[in-house]
Design an enzyme around this catalytic site. Structure first.
Site, PDB file in Angstrom:
ATOM      1  N   LYS A   1       0.832  -1.214   0.000  1.00  0.00           N
ATOM      2  CA  LYS A   1       0.000   0.000   0.000  1.00  0.00           C
ATOM      3  C   LYS A   1       0.859   1.254   0.000  1.00  0.00           C
ATOM      4  CE  LYS A   1      -2.074  -0.655   3.968  1.00  0.00           C
ATOM      5  NZ  LYS A   1      -1.589  -1.971   4.438  1.00  0.00           N
TER       6      LYS A   1
ATOM      7  N   ARG B   1      -8.857   1.590   9.386  1.00  0.00           N
ATOM      8  CA  ARG B   1      -8.459   0.207   9.626  1.00  0.00           C
ATOM      9  C   ARG B   1      -9.554  -0.572  10.344  1.00  0.00           C
ATOM     10  NH1 ARG B   1      -2.727   0.869   9.275  1.00  0.00           N
ATOM     11  NH2 ARG B   1      -1.628  -1.100   9.306  1.00  0.00           N
TER      12      ARG B   1
ATOM     13  N   ARG C   1      11.505  -6.993   4.584  1.00  0.00           N
ATOM     14  CA  ARG C   1      11.251  -5.557   4.471  1.00  0.00           C
ATOM     15  C   ARG C   1      12.176  -4.750   5.376  1.00  0.00           C
ATOM     16  NH1 ARG C   1       5.403  -2.631   4.752  1.00  0.00           N
ATOM     17  NH2 ARG C   1       5.407  -2.997   6.985  1.00  0.00           N
TER      18      ARG C   1
ATOM     19  N   ARG D   1      11.811  -2.725  10.947  1.00  0.00           N
ATOM     20  CA  ARG D   1      10.898  -2.149  11.935  1.00  0.00           C
ATOM     21  C   ARG D   1      10.595  -3.196  13.009  1.00  0.00           C
ATOM     22  NH1 ARG D   1       6.056   0.050   8.372  1.00  0.00           N
ATOM     23  NH2 ARG D   1       4.895  -1.033  10.007  1.00  0.00           N
TER      24      ARG D   1
ATOM     25  N   ARG E   1      -0.298  -9.052  13.292  1.00  0.00           N
ATOM     26  CA  ARG E   1      -0.855  -7.979  12.460  1.00  0.00           C
ATOM     27  C   ARG E   1      -1.753  -8.534  11.370  1.00  0.00           C
ATOM     28  NH1 ARG E   1       4.324  -5.077  10.681  1.00  0.00           N
ATOM     29  NH2 ARG E   1       2.987  -3.685   9.516  1.00  0.00           N
TER      30      ARG E   1
HETATM   31  P1  ADP Z   1       1.478  -1.647   7.573  1.00  0.00           P
HETATM   32  O1  ADP Z   1       0.719  -0.972   6.468  1.00  0.00           O
HETATM   33  O2  ADP Z   1       2.688  -2.333   7.088  1.00  0.00           O
HETATM   34  O3  ADP Z   1       0.618  -2.502   8.437  1.00  0.00           O
HETATM   35  P2  ADP Z   1       1.532   0.852   9.033  1.00  0.00           P
HETATM   36  O4  ADP Z   1       2.748   1.671   9.038  1.00  0.00           O
HETATM   37  O5  ADP Z   1       0.364   1.270   8.229  1.00  0.00           O
HETATM   38  O6  ADP Z   1       2.033  -0.579   8.582  1.00  0.00           O
HETATM   39  O7  ADP Z   1       0.998   0.666  10.516  1.00  0.00           O
HETATM   40  C1  ADP Z   1       1.818   0.279  11.577  1.00  0.00           C
HETATM   41  C2  ADP Z   1       1.029   0.201  12.893  1.00  0.00           C
HETATM   42  O8  ADP Z   1       0.497   1.504  13.210  1.00  0.00           O
HETATM   43  C3  ADP Z   1      -0.187  -0.698  12.872  1.00  0.00           C
HETATM   44  O9  ADP Z   1       0.140  -2.057  13.082  1.00  0.00           O
HETATM   45  C4  ADP Z   1      -1.017  -0.090  14.011  1.00  0.00           C
HETATM   46  O10 ADP Z   1      -0.520  -0.488  15.273  1.00  0.00           O
HETATM   47  C5  ADP Z   1      -0.773   1.395  13.872  1.00  0.00           C
HETATM   48  N1  ADP Z   1      -1.808   2.056  13.050  1.00  0.00           N
HETATM   49  C6  ADP Z   1      -1.607   2.672  11.854  1.00  0.00           C
HETATM   50  N2  ADP Z   1      -2.766   3.169  11.367  1.00  0.00           N
HETATM   51  C7  ADP Z   1      -3.738   2.842  12.269  1.00  0.00           C
HETATM   52  C8  ADP Z   1      -5.147   3.044  12.347  1.00  0.00           C
HETATM   53  N3  ADP Z   1      -5.824   3.675  11.377  1.00  0.00           N
HETATM   54  N4  ADP Z   1      -5.815   2.575  13.428  1.00  0.00           N
HETATM   55  C9  ADP Z   1      -5.153   1.936  14.412  1.00  0.00           C
HETATM   56  N5  ADP Z   1      -3.837   1.696  14.408  1.00  0.00           N
HETATM   57  C10 ADP Z   1      -3.119   2.138  13.361  1.00  0.00           C
END
Ligand code: ADP
Ligand code: ZN
Length: 214
Positions: A13, A88, A127, A160, A171
């Protein structure tokens, strides 16, 4: 144009959203990046978010929703934006929809980047992410020119904490339970577009351009 990117963690994404941002000249807004930037600056929000992120859990809505609504209210978002990592949960999607409705506005497209789970686990293990500009790399598929150094900004490129294998598994579980239902949510609204995330990045941008028409 207002986009939402859907798809499992590691589906690509973020990479796609960055290319789209360049193409459509609108901001790429990643809630994950915002939390990580806050953590780096040592803000209270960053420290709170870290507790959840490191375990692979979602950050609670109280911390996420306001932050996002505030961000999309900024001047640079007037011509649209690409949301990456938000919504999410169904609740987040409903709040966003209601808030936009108040402004007589709506999301134009929800782009679901589809990749099989087995591919996801494989991708996530390799990654690596720039701590400075968030560009992501892969030790096998798309490595940095110099080991550990970002090609774009010279920042440090690391694994990360939440990309560790146990956390990736959690996740994915959270994704299936809480985020995947968004596919139906946006399908019912007639704005869902699915793209194949297993192909090349270049092709994925082309797929979006085809959907949007320019
Ligand atoms: P990826 O797309 O690889 O899962 P992100 O960088 O989008 O990684 O997200 C990393 C973490 O940030 C998530 O696992 C969550 O803990 C938190 N997070 C990000 N966006 C949200 C959201 N909209 N609601 C709740 N938690 C979020
Ligand atoms: Zn960088």
């Amino acid at each position: 144009m207002k986009f939402i990117m859907l798809g499992a963690p590691g589906a690509g994404k973020g990479t796609r959203a960055a290319l789209m941002a360049e193409h459509y000249k609108i901001p790429h807004i990643s809630t994950g990046d915002i939390f990580r930037a806050n953590l780096k600056e040592g803000t209270e929000l960053g420290l709170k978010a870290k507790e959840y992120m490191d375990k692979g859990h979602l950050v609670p809505d109280e911390l996420t929703v306001e932050l996002l609504l505030d961000r999309v209210g900024k001047d640079d978002c007037q011509d649209g934006y690409i949301l990456d990592g938000f919504p999410r949960t169904i609740h987040q999607a409903e709040v966003l929809e209601q808030e936009l409705k108040k402004l007589d506005d709506k999301i134009d497209y929800a782009i679901d980047v589809h990749v099989p789970d087995a591919t996801i686990e494989e991708r996530m293990g390799g990654r690596r992410t720039c701590t400075k500009c968030s560009q992501s790399y892969h030790i096998v598929f798309a490595n940095t020119a110099v080991e550990g150094i970002c090609d774009k900004c010279g920042g440090e490129v690391v694994l990360r904490i939440d990309d560790a294998p146990e956390t990736v598994h959690k996740r994915l579980e959270v994704y299936h339970e809480q985020t995947k239902p968004l596919i139906d949510f946006y399908n019912e609204r007639g704005i869902l577009k699915q793209v194949d995330g297993s192909g090349s990045i270049q092709h994925a941008l082309a797929a979006v351009i085809e959907v949007v028409g320019y």
